[in-house]
Structure formats: structure tokens, C-alpha cells
Design an enzyme around this catalytic site. Structure first.
Site, PDB file in Angstrom:
ATOM      1  N   SER A   1       0.822  -1.220   0.000  1.00 29.16           N
ATOM      2  CA  SER A   1       0.000   0.000   0.000  1.00 29.16           C
ATOM      3  C   SER A   1       0.853   1.266   0.000  1.00 29.16           C
ATOM      4  CB  SER A   1      -0.938   0.019   1.214  1.00 29.16           C
ATOM      5  OG  SER A   1      -0.192   0.020   2.425  1.00 29.16           O
TER       6      SER A   1
ATOM      7  N   LYS B   1       2.959   1.941   2.952  1.00 28.47           N
ATOM      8  CA  LYS B   1       3.154   2.333   4.366  1.00 28.47           C
ATOM      9  C   LYS B   1       4.583   2.789   4.628  1.00 28.47           C
ATOM     10  CE  LYS B   1       2.048  -1.674   5.934  1.00 28.47           C
ATOM     11  NZ  LYS B   1       1.812  -2.269   4.595  1.00 28.47           N
TER      12      LYS B   1
ATOM     13  N   SER C   1      -0.527  -4.609  10.506  1.00 30.80           N
ATOM     14  CA  SER C   1      -1.378  -4.625  11.712  1.00 30.80           C
ATOM     15  C   SER C   1      -2.847  -4.784  11.334  1.00 30.80           C
ATOM     16  CB  SER C   1      -1.154  -3.375  12.574  1.00 30.80           C
ATOM     17  OG  SER C   1      -1.193  -2.182  11.835  1.00 30.80           O
TER      18      SER C   1
END
Length: 201
Positions: A39, A41, A109
Site C-alpha cells: 500500500s 506504508k 497490523s
């Protein structure tokens, strides 16, 4: 078997968190970057870290892969190990906040309960859930480590977004929709949120 430490007493420090923050001239916090693999991050977290460093903000980045080389090298990717992975990172992040730093964590997470557990360990205004919102199709297209291809082929089990769930943040503190934006634009959104929250001036 109970492995919890016994006969352990918390030792109070002579230098307080507020005193450390006063020296650094900014407030401490955790920027908890969450999102699917691929993504962005780590990329956005590092871009934010670079901008903060230019402002002389005291920072550190805890990256998922890097931490698994050492501190969490004994953990796999089962749901149980993912929970323990985040628990340990939460404890480390809490120590960094106590030291007066702005610490960024870049971890998938996937479970809301684990992210909330870390939030609840910190004081109000010290935890920012940063949702790096990138469509699964875009993440698969990027596939920088070739992990989606392996997961689709059945070579990797418990892969988030494929055969393991990702619980999307319902109300993240900072929501960065990356599709169609540059890394710099995404990083600027995080910096603007920190300014609004008066973490930095």
C-alpha cells in the site's frame, strides 16, 4: 504455563516525558501506519520522517520487515504471531514516546483490536492511526516483493488480503488515499494533520 515476570517494580525516572519534550521543542507521538502489503506504508512513513527531520523533529521509524530481522525474528505470520508482533511493537513505540520522539510504525497490523490495544497504552493525543488506503488491485499490481504472486500460487499462507483478513480502520485519525497521488502529496497530508494537532508547529 505462566511466564509473566515476578518481583518486578517499575522504576521512576528523574527526567520526565514533559522535560524531554521541552528540550526537543515538539510533542511526542506514535504515527501508526496501517494498510495492505504494497500500500505504501513504509514509503510514506519514510517520506514523513524525512520532512520531520528537516524541521529538526526528533524521530524514528519502526519498519515491519526490519523489526522481524531482530526483535521479532522468532515470530511467524499466523494470527497469534501477528498479535504478538504488534504487542511488542506497541511496547517499543511507547518507550520512544516516553523518550520524547515522534515514532512512525509501518506494519500491516490487520486487526483493529491490536491497533486499539496500542492506542490505549498511550495518553490522549499521542496515537495517530494513519490508514494508507490503497485498493487491493493496486497493491497486487505493484507487488514490490512478489508476495501477492506467491500468495495467489499458494506458496505463502496467511497472507493479508488474500487468505487472511484485514480489518479496515473505521475512523482513522489520518486517512491517506494514495491512488493517484504522489508520495510527497501523501506525506504532506500527514504533516498537515500533525500541525493541526499541534504536535509540531
Amino acid at each position: 504455563m505462566d511466564t509473566k515476570s515476578e518481583n518486578v517494580v517499575w522504576h521512576a525516572h528523574s527526567v520526565s516525558r514533559d522535560a524531554r519534550s521541552e528540550v526537543k521543542q515538539h510533542k511526542p507521538c506514535v504515527l501508526w501506519f496501517t494498510g495492505l502489503s504494497g500500500s505504501g506504508k513504509s514509503t510514506v512513513a519514510n517520506a514523513v520522517d524525512h520532512l520531520l527531520h528537516k524541521r529538526k523533529v526528533h524521530t524514528y521509524v519502526l519498519d515491519g520487515d526490519n523489526v522481524r530481522h531482530g526483535l521479532n525474528g522468532d515470530l511467524g505470520f499466523s494470527d497469534k504471531d501477528r498479535v504478538e508482533n504488534i504487542r511488542r511493537i506497541g511496547e517499543v513505540a511507547k518507550l520512544f514516546v516516553d523518550a520524547g520522539l515522534v515514532v512512525s510504525t509501518a506494519f500491516i497490523s490487520p486487526f483493529k483490536a491490536d491497533r486499539d490495544l496500542v492506542r490505549n497504552q498511550l495518553s490522549g493525543g499521542e496515537f495517530f492511526e494513519v490508514f494508507i488506503d490503497t485498493p487491493l488491485a493496486v497493491c497486487e499490481q505493484r507487488d514490490p516483493k512478489g508476495l501477492y504472486k506467491k500468495a495467489r500460487a499458494g506458496e505463502i499462507k496467511h497472507f493479508t488480503g488474500i487468505d487472511s483478513a484485514y480489518e479496515v480502520p473505521s475512523s482513522p485519525d489520518i486517512h491517506v488515499e494514495t491512488d493517484g497521488k504522489t508520495i510527497e502529496e501523501c506525506a504532506d497530508e500527514v504533516i498537515a494533520a500533525l500541525e493541526k494537532s499541534r504536535i509540531i508547529s
